[in-house]
Write a protein that holds these residues in place. Structure first.
Motif, short mmCIF file in Angstrom:
data_model
loop_
_atom_site.label_atom_id
_atom_site.label_comp_id
_atom_site.label_asym_id
_atom_site.label_seq_id
_atom_site.Cartn_x
_atom_site.Cartn_y
_atom_site.Cartn_z
N ILE A 140 -40.75 15.26 21.23
CA ILE A 140 -40.52 16.71 21.19
C ILE A 140 -39.08 17.03 21.55
CG2 ILE A 140 -41.09 18.89 22.34
CD1 ILE A 140 -43.99 17.93 22.47
N LEU A 144 -36.37 19.00 19.26
CA LEU A 144 -35.68 20.18 19.77
C LEU A 144 -34.16 19.99 19.75
CD1 LEU A 144 -38.01 21.04 22.77
CD2 LEU A 144 -37.62 22.49 20.77
N LEU A 154 -37.50 28.01 15.32
CA LEU A 154 -38.73 27.23 15.35
C LEU A 154 -39.95 28.10 15.59
CD1 LEU A 154 -37.56 24.27 17.64
CD2 LEU A 154 -37.71 24.26 15.13
N ILE A 156 -43.31 27.62 17.58
CA ILE A 156 -43.82 26.71 18.59
C ILE A 156 -45.22 27.14 19.03
CG2 ILE A 156 -43.51 25.84 20.95
CD1 ILE A 156 -40.52 26.00 20.55
N TYR A 158 -47.86 26.81 21.84
CA TYR A 158 -47.62 26.53 23.25
C TYR A 158 -48.86 26.83 24.09
CZ TYR A 158 -44.97 26.69 27.67
OH TYR A 158 -44.49 26.46 28.94
N ILE A 201 -45.91 22.08 24.95
CA ILE A 201 -45.71 22.34 23.53
C ILE A 201 -46.72 21.52 22.74
CG2 ILE A 201 -44.13 22.08 21.58
CD1 ILE A 201 -41.83 22.70 23.45
N LEU A 204 -44.51 21.95 16.90
CA LEU A 204 -43.42 22.84 16.51
C LEU A 204 -43.01 22.53 15.08
CD1 LEU A 204 -40.61 20.94 16.68
CD2 LEU A 204 -41.01 21.24 19.10
#
Length: 310
Positions: A140, A144, A154, A156, A158, A201, A204
């Motif tokens: 991740i 990122l 993005l 995402i 979550y 997360i 994404l």
């Protein structure tokens, strides 16, 4: 793709007295001259290649004919892991002021060694923190980092406090605070700058939209100058001072048995308060007392429901 094949080609050209240069390397592998120059810098700084630019020949030669490339190369996966560790060690800021100042030079040395992919065995013998590597978080963080470098927006998914959330997110910077990895950026839904924990997360992906930069941030790993202002709590302790359980926080003594404690993640700090027994009272802030009380009431409610079920 790994740069190993390019380095092998460049090494062979040097040994054959062809005096290769940055432009030739770029042309051979259809690279930018900037990327080709990074490969040559990697050979010098990380592999210890004794390269010298010969102005007359307009290319490089070895000043030591006995030099040989290391037999072991760092894989791309390991390279990403080392970059990830580099930013963790650079963001190290735990313990009291004296402890932090004592460890700061070695932390920066470790960070720089990992950044350059150097031999960590050269490090002076001194105790340093050991970090557990979570492959999912490393992956991740790598995604990122690429999004930050390319100014990408993005979407995402979550795991928030109230369940799964969706954020349209403009990532600015990775950081590591109180043993938790975060990404700092702009959230469109909340219209403010926000910290997201990497371990929460779910997934994404790239989103449509124009990247918005609200503050000046660089795109590299390992910056500890992220404008994250910690919360502070004033807490009294039963045994006049905090136990070893508080060593990961910045604890500052105010007066006898009263300490100021800095923290970043509210939920994580409440969890810590619930799991330790050596503190006596939360003097302030009131909202922190309310959150701890709400957590206790939530637990009490769950237990009372279990009693009813019996």
């Amino acid at each position: 793709m790994s740069n190993m094949h390019r380095i092998l080609w460049f090494d062979q050209e040097v040994r054959s007295n062809h005096f290769p240069n940055c432009t030739q390397l770029a042309h051979q592998f259809e690279l930018s001259t900037r990327q080709a120059n990074r490969d040559i810098e990697y050979m010098v700084n990380s592999l210890g290649a004794p390269l010298h630019y010969d102005a007359k020949k307009r290319g490089y030669r070895y000043t030591d004919a006995t030099f040989a490339l290391p037999s072991t190369y760092i894989t791309e996966e390991l390279r990403r892991t080392l970059a990830f560790l580099s930013h963790r060690y650079q963001d190290y800021n735990y313990g009291g002021y004296d402890e932090y100042q004592a460890k700061l030079p070695i932390m920066m040395q470790v960070s720089e060694l990992f950044r350059r992919l150097s031999d960590v065995n050269e490090l002076q013998s001194q105790q340093i923190p050991a970090y557990e590597i979570n492959a999912k978080i490393v992956d991740i963080a790598n995604q990122l980092s690429k999004a930050i470098q390319n100014n990408q927006v993005l979407t995402i998914q979550y795991e928030g406090m109230e369940g799964e959330e969706t954020h349209t997110f403009h990532p600015y910077k990775l950081c590591y605070k109180q043993y938790v990895d975060y990404v700092n950026g702009w959230c469109e839904q909340e219209e403010q700058q926000k910290l997201l924990r990497l371990d929460r997360i779910v997934r994404l992906e790239r989103a449509e939209g124009v990247f918005r930069l609200h503050n000046e941030h660089s795109a590299a790993y390992g910056s500890s100058n992220l404008p994250v202002h910690p919360f502070t709590a004033i807490i009294t302790f039963l045994d006049s001072k905090p136990s070893e359980a508080w060593r990961e926080y910045n604890v500052i003594e105010q007066e006898d048995s009263i300490y100021k404690i800095e923290f970043i993640d509210v939920s994580l700090f409440v969890d810590h308060l619930m799991s330790t027994r050596d503190w006596a009272m939360i003097v302030k802030p009131k909202w922190l007392r309310d959150k701890v009380m709400a957590r206790c009431e939530e637990i009490t409610l769950k237990l009372s429901k279990q009693e009813v079920c019996r």
